[in-house]
Design a protein around this motif. Structure first.
Motif, PDB file in Angstrom:
ATOM      1  N   UNK A  47     100.346  39.459  -8.923  1.00 54.71           N
ATOM      2  CA  UNK A  47     100.162  39.658 -10.359  1.00 54.71           C
ATOM      3  C   UNK A  47     100.297  38.343 -11.123  1.00 54.71           C
ATOM      4  N   UNK A  48     101.190  37.481 -10.681  1.00 50.10           N
ATOM      5  CA  UNK A  48     101.341  36.163 -11.316  1.00 50.10           C
ATOM      6  C   UNK A  48     100.077  35.330 -11.123  1.00 50.10           C
ATOM      7  N   UNK A  49      99.459  35.420  -9.961  1.00 52.38           N
ATOM      8  CA  UNK A  49      98.217  34.701  -9.693  1.00 52.38           C
ATOM      9  C   UNK A  49      97.102  35.191 -10.620  1.00 52.38           C
ATOM     10  N   UNK A  50      96.998  36.519 -10.790  1.00 55.04           N
ATOM     11  CA  UNK A  50      95.964  37.077 -11.666  1.00 55.04           C
ATOM     12  C   UNK A  50      96.183  36.647 -13.114  1.00 55.04           C
ATOM     13  N   UNK A  51      97.414  36.725 -13.576  1.00 47.75           N
ATOM     14  CA  UNK A  51      97.718  36.356 -14.962  1.00 47.75           C
ATOM     15  C   UNK A  51      97.444  34.879 -15.205  1.00 47.75           C
TER      16      UNK A  51
END
Length: 225
Positions: A47-51
């Motif tokens: 999720x951090x990568x997507x954000x």
């Protein structure tokens, strides 16, 4: 037949006669990763990568150095739509994004905010934007009319795009599954394979539609700066 077919988008979910259909919208909060002080897991890193990718893309369009923190609105919009699109793929869960109540509320509120901000702070830029560069003088009134109409229908097109894509996939899955009772074993196996492929396609549509709605909202916002 038609009432039963479309009833899948409005299931009767209640406890003690209290309607709880729209409570499914808040189930997405359970998928938000834990805070930074807990042990990071794969869900957190994904999720951090997507954000981070979304932030880097949105800040180019939104003039991030001038409007710091503006990407948070659109990342939150992407997360909200994505969670609700995915939740709608599970059986017996109310699909809120297939209703104009949700999609039109989101798009209309964002569009009104952009328009108020643009006309109050950058009115000259908004007037210039209604007439493309190089337009002949005789065509200027028509261009203003066309640009005004296209601007007014933007929230409607955003809402209908999301709602129609969610409804189309769910209807196709429902129509195919309703024919399973009258099929032989061989055809039933083929139907299951087709349903699995359609679910994969719907998962991709859930992500794509979330991204499309968010990036279009970002572009509409960038036009007011």
């Amino acid at each position: 037949m038609m009432n039963n077919l479309f009833s899948i988008f409005d299931p009767s979910t209640n406890i003690f006669n209290l309607p709880l259909n729209w409570m499914s919208t808040f189930i997405g909060l359970m998928f938000i990763p834990f805070s930074f002080w807990l042990i990071p897991n794969r869900h957190f890193f994904l999720w951090k990568f997507i954000i981070t990718k979304l932030h880097n893309e949105f800040k180019i369009l939104l003039n991030f150095e001038k409007n710091k923190g503006s990407t948070l609105i659109f990342i939150s919009l992407f997360s909200f739509i994505l969670f609700n699109n995915f939740l709608g793929l599970f059986p017996y869960i109310f699909t809120s994004t297939s209703h104009l109540t949700i999609s039109l509320t989101l798009s209309l509120s964002l569009w009104l905010t952009f328009m108020l901000f643009g006309w109050l702070n950058n009115s000259k830029h908004m007037f210039i934007h209604m007439i493309p560069q190089g337009t002949p003088s005789i065509l200027m009134p028509f261009m203003v009319l066309i640009e005004t109409i296209s601007n007014i229908i933007r929230p409607g097109t955003l809402a209908i795009r999301l709602t129609a894509n969610m409804i189309a996939g769910h209807l196709l899955l429902t129509l195919l599954s309703s024919t399973g009772n009258s099929m032989s074993n061989y055809l039933l196996l083929f139907l299951i394979i087709v349903q699995i492929l359609l679910l994969i396609l719907e998962s991709a549509v859930a992500v794509i539609q979330s991204y499309v709605i968010t990036i279009l909202s970002t572009l509409y916002s960038s036009e007011t700066n």
